[in-house]
Scaffold this active site. Structure first.
Site, PDB file in Angstrom:
ATOM      1  N   CYS A 100      29.514 103.911  -0.253  1.00  0.00           N
ATOM      2  CA  CYS A 100      28.496 103.971   0.808  1.00  0.00           C
ATOM      3  C   CYS A 100      27.146 104.357   0.203  1.00  0.00           C
ATOM      4  O   CYS A 100      27.054 104.696  -0.982  1.00  0.00           O
ATOM      5  CB  CYS A 100      28.886 104.998   1.869  1.00  0.00           C
ATOM      6  SG  CYS A 100      28.934 106.676   1.202  1.00  0.00           S
ATOM      7  N   CYS A 158      27.009 107.695  -1.541  1.00  0.00           N
ATOM      8  CA  CYS A 158      27.500 107.683  -2.941  1.00  0.00           C
ATOM      9  C   CYS A 158      26.351 107.282  -3.870  1.00  0.00           C
ATOM     10  O   CYS A 158      26.103 107.913  -4.899  1.00  0.00           O
ATOM     11  CB  CYS A 158      28.623 106.661  -3.126  1.00  0.00           C
ATOM     12  SG  CYS A 158      30.017 106.856  -2.032  1.00  0.00           S
ATOM     13  N   CYS A 197      29.691 101.534 -50.304  1.00  0.00           N
ATOM     14  CA  CYS A 197      29.960 102.974 -50.435  1.00  0.00           C
ATOM     15  C   CYS A 197      29.803 103.643 -49.080  1.00  0.00           C
ATOM     16  O   CYS A 197      29.386 103.027 -48.104  1.00  0.00           O
ATOM     17  CB  CYS A 197      29.011 103.611 -51.447  1.00  0.00           C
ATOM     18  SG  CYS A 197      27.298 103.571 -50.900  1.00  0.00           S
ATOM     19  N   ASP A 245      61.746 116.412 -24.652  1.00  0.00           N
ATOM     20  CA  ASP A 245      62.406 116.170 -23.382  1.00  0.00           C
ATOM     21  C   ASP A 245      63.882 115.943 -23.723  1.00  0.00           C
ATOM     22  O   ASP A 245      64.192 115.427 -24.792  1.00  0.00           O
ATOM     23  CB  ASP A 245      61.758 114.915 -22.773  1.00  0.00           C
ATOM     24  CG  ASP A 245      62.504 114.426 -21.553  1.00  0.00           C
ATOM     25  OD1 ASP A 245      62.784 115.277 -20.696  1.00  0.00           O
ATOM     26  OD2 ASP A 245      62.800 113.229 -21.470  1.00  0.00           O
ATOM     27  N   ASP A 278      60.298 110.259 -23.332  1.00  0.00           N
ATOM     28  CA  ASP A 278      60.557 108.812 -23.300  1.00  0.00           C
ATOM     29  C   ASP A 278      59.434 108.058 -22.605  1.00  0.00           C
ATOM     30  O   ASP A 278      59.521 106.858 -22.405  1.00  0.00           O
ATOM     31  CB  ASP A 278      61.926 108.492 -22.682  1.00  0.00           C
ATOM     32  CG  ASP A 278      62.070 109.062 -21.283  1.00  0.00           C
ATOM     33  OD1 ASP A 278      61.062 109.522 -20.723  1.00  0.00           O
ATOM     34  OD2 ASP A 278      63.200 109.036 -20.745  1.00  0.00           O
TER      35      ASP A 278
END
Length: 821
Positions: free
Chosen positions: A18, A21, A84, A513, A711
């Site tokens: 809007c 914002c 270099c 885990d 995982d």
């Protein structure tokens, strides 16, 4: 970054809904120092900012602080002519100074610049112009049709065109120039050295004619093969940013210029000082070129990991189209294509098996040496090798979406990344070359004032300029990172960020885990103890049939065990689930009851004969179940999530590396400790809800740095919260986005491999930096003292680069812990 006139930048802003914002973003941008005006267009989702000294990073930060986002784009450009660390630093600063560029990083080993910028704020042409202005050549973008045989959809894949910059072209040019320079400098060197050893030869070649021959040969070398030093070195020196080429250009031109004056205008120089140094100027050029050629060849070997990955994909595939089988280039494969695969062939692209059964060698992707059985419904990865069976496959991903392309992209990104350790080398080399030129000037003036004559001062000065080239310093880190990350990919360990290589070395605690990481992640039947009068072969099919009406994971484990043992499972009827107890069903006219000890007690059955076994199994973290047939107690079964075969050796290896081990699990403390104790894991965080894993990671961190291994499915927040997140995948469905390091095989033994590789790479980098610095620190004073000939200085300087690259290449032989030859 300072810009004299007013600069205008346009940056995208996402998330605005809007006018309020837009106003909030506008005010935030206007408050950034240096901004004179800011306006935000809600329709185009863009902010236009004007000011004198605009810092793109500060503007993006201001947008993000208000709760919106301003995305960046990343572009990679190959850069030729860098030799270099100070060259790389100069290109980096030139790119970073452009309006709209938020960061620029240049990797000397891969010869690539990675630029992050605000979209549309800067074009590729602007970036290439900045590279040229800095004195180097950008590599033009490769046409989209190139390299099709490597990638499925070369056009859509930004990584389809390069396994690094045009290494082969650079190497061929250096080889040609080196051979010409060596051929022309050799007679100069032989006659000069021979003259010192054989006095008669010295007198024979001391005349003016020989000087003209020397002048001709040295001039061809200096302004032919050696022109590359002058072309880059002098403009850099005149811009006030000298680098390695400047040192070689200064040194060789000083030696050649003095000798040319002595040859062409002898009367200008006092008779006692009429020495010529043509041989020094020509041999220096030849030796520096030789060093660079050897270094380019070694660098080519260092980037071989990516080429090997790209070459895994076969160039063609056999597909079924319009009712017939035809061979097409792999680049033209589409998702959904049905392919046929013969024994021993490589899988053309990621696919799922439709028909047939075979064992597939996935070692090149997962690092797992044993071939894996694949049946209909199973996924296979492009580039892996089929065993003895014939398969029909359906393509599930092509081009840049395949596992292989994603791995290649990750390895490239990690190789191009900068490690924190590199900042040290960059800071030193930034002031190193100007300091060397100052030391050379002082050496010249000092010897002129105190020394015997002008030639002596000249020789000492040339030696200082040549010995101090910092090319070895610039290569010390990136070449080791290239080789280390490439070797990791071969072992199934992917570093998503080069910096993770360094961070992993600092880790003191490894937290894991439990489910899916240390264990298989799905329950399996681990024990079957029949009562007298019953046997497993007769009883297990009946129990599996009774369980076929249940959706419970334990039921699935029992059914899977019967099928695995090849036992036929009969049909069941009258299925009845008794909540919190178990289940009842009729199988082959027999009444089956399966459940917990309290279910058996409610049926009036005595389970005490199995009490000892049940207590033992419970202590091992397994779930005991009982089965009754027609009202008789028939068997005790135990179901558990089995520990992966690699978990115990992995934990032993980690303890041997001096690391603290911890486990995080949502299971009960008793189950978690039953898994942790035999594995030697000291700290256990049990009964942790998925959202509580981040707090568990923070608690476990304690004193030192912590790596979390998960995982990658529900562990993403914990992986992000740890100092290093290690995602354990299973090759095909690997959660590539979640960790800093990804273990492709799903084997926990990859954890010690990753840490050992990190330690070996960082140790290699420190060795490289030590030798690069030590060699300069030791030999510059020797050159200042006039004790080092310019020719030896050139040989030593070339060798230092070759030594550093050679040392890094030793990482190609890295073996995983426990697999050392």
């Amino acid at each position: 970054m300072t810009v004299a006139e007013t600069t205008r930048l346009t940056l995208p802003v996402e998330g605005m809904t809007c006018a309020g914002c837009a106003g909030r973003v506008e005010r935030a941008l206007a408050a950034v120092p240096g901004v004179t005006s800011a306006s935000v267009n809600l329709a185009t989702r863009r902010a236009t900012v004007e000011g004198d000294e605009l810092d793109p990073a500060a503007l993006r930060a201001a947008v993000e602080k208000t709760g919106y986002s301003s995305p960046e784009e990343t572009i990679e450009i190959g850069v030729e002519g860098m030799t270099c660390a100070s060259c790389a630093g100069r290109v980096e600063r030139a790119l970073a100074a452009l309006p709209g560029v938020t960061s620029a990083s240049v990797n000397l080993a891969t010869r690539r610049a990675t630029i992050r910028h605000i979209p549309d704020a800067v074009s590729r042409a602007d970036l290439e112009a900045a590279i040229r202005k800095a004195g180097y050549q950008p590599v033009p973008e490769a046409p989209a049709h190139q390299d099709h045989h490597h990638h499925g959809d070369g056009a859509g894949d930004p990584h389809a065109h390069h396994a690094g910059p045009p290494q082969a072209g650079e190497e061929a040019g250096l080889r040609r120039d080196t051979l010409i320079a060596l051929a022309l400098a050799a007679p100069l060197f032989i006659i000069e050295m021979g003259g010192h050893l054989v006095p008669a030869l010295h007198h024979a070649v001391d005349g003016q004619i020989w000087r003209w021959v020397q002048f001709a040969l040295a001039t061809i070398v200096l302004f032919g093969p050696g022109w590359r030093f002058h072309r880059i070195g002098w403009p850099a020196l005149l811009r006030g940013g000298p680098e390695m080429n400047s040192l070689v250009a200064l040194g060789t031109l000083a030696a050649w210029g003095y000798s040319a004056v002595v040859t062409l205008f002898p009367s200008v120089v006092p008779e006692g000082q009429r020495h010529v140094y043509f041989e020094a100027s020509a041999v220096i050029v030849a030796l520096v070129l030789l060093g660079r050629w050897l270094e380019a060849r070694s660098r080519g070997r260092a980037s071989a990991a990516i080429r090997r990955l790209l070459d895994l994909q076969p160039p063609t595939a056999r597909v079924e189209r319009d009712g017939r089988e035809m061979e097409i280039p792999a680049a033209e494969l589409r998702v959904g294509d049905v392919m046929s695969l013969r024994p021993g062939e490589r899988v053309p692209t990621d696919a799922v098996v439709l028909e047939g059964e075979s064992h597939i060698d996935e070692s090149m992707v997962t690092g797992e040496s044993l071939p894996v059985r694949r049946r209909p419904g199973d996924a296979v990865v492009g580039g892996t090798v089929n065993g003895k069976g014939a398969l029909r496959l359906r393509a599930t991903a092509v081009g840049s979406a395949t596992v292989l392309a994603r791995i290649t992209k990750l390895v490239e990104e990690a190789q191009g990344g900068k490690l924190p350790i590199q900042a040290l080398a960059d800071r030193v080399t930034r002031w190193f070359v100007p300091a060397v030129i100052a030391v050379a000037a002082l050496t010249f003036l000092g010897w002129l004032a105190l020394g015997p004559d002008l030639p002596h001062a000249l020789v000492a000065t040339v030696a200082v300029l040549i010995i101090a080239c910092p090319c070895a310093m610039g290569l010390a880190t990136p070449v080791a990172v290239m080789v280390g990350t490439g070797r990791g990919a071969e072992l199934g360990v992917l570093f998503r960020r080069g910096a993770a290589l360094q961070a992993l070395r600092e880790v003191k605690t490894v937290a894991m885990d439990k489910t899916g990481t240390l264990t298989e992640g799905q329950p399996a039947l681990t024990d079957f103890i029949p009562a007298p009068g019953f046997d497993e072969a007769g009883l297990l099919p009946l129990i599996a049939a009774a369980e076929s009406g249940s959706e419970h994971p334990l039921a699935e484990a029992i059914r899977a065990a019967a099928i695995q043992r090849g036992l036929p499972v009969p049909a069941a009827s009258g299925f009845e689930a008794i909540p919190g107890m178990g289940l009842r069903a009729m199988v082959d006219g027999r009444r089956m009851e399966v459940g917990a000890d309290r279910f058996m007690a409610s049926l009036g059955l005595d389970v005490t004969p199995f009490a000892e076994d049940a207590a033992r199994l419970g202590g091992q973290g397994r779930t005991p179940l009982y089965a009754a047939v027609d009202g008789r107690l028939a068997a005790l079964l135990a179901v558990a999530d089995p520990v992966r075969p690699g978990s115990a050796p992995a934990m032993e290896a980690l303890r041997g590396m001096g690391l603290h081990l911890a486990m995080v699990s949502g299971d009960s403390r008793r189950t978690a400790e039953a898994i942790a104790r035999p594995l030697g894991i000291e700290a256990v965080e049990a009964e942790v809800l998925p959202e509580g894993k981040v707090d568990a990671v923070r608690r476990l961190r304690g004193q030192g740095s912590l790596a979390f291994v998960g995982d990658g499915i529900n562990d993403a927040p914990a992986l992000a919260a740890a100092d290093v997140g290690i995602a354990i995948g299973t090759g095909t469905d690997v959660a590539i986005e979640s960790g800093d390091v990804v273990l492709m095989s799903g084997d926990p033994r990859g954890i010690p491999t990753a840490i050992a590789l990190s330690r070996a790479t960082i140790r290699n980098i420190w060795q490289n930096l030590f030798w690069a610095f030590a060699y300069n620190v030791v030999l510059i004073p020797v050159a200042v003292a006039g004790l080092l000939s310019p020719v030896l200085a050139a040989a030593a300087m070339g060798l230092s680069s070759v030594f550093v690259v050679g040392n890094a290449l030793r990482l190609r032989g890295f073996q995983a812990p426990g697999q050392q030859a």
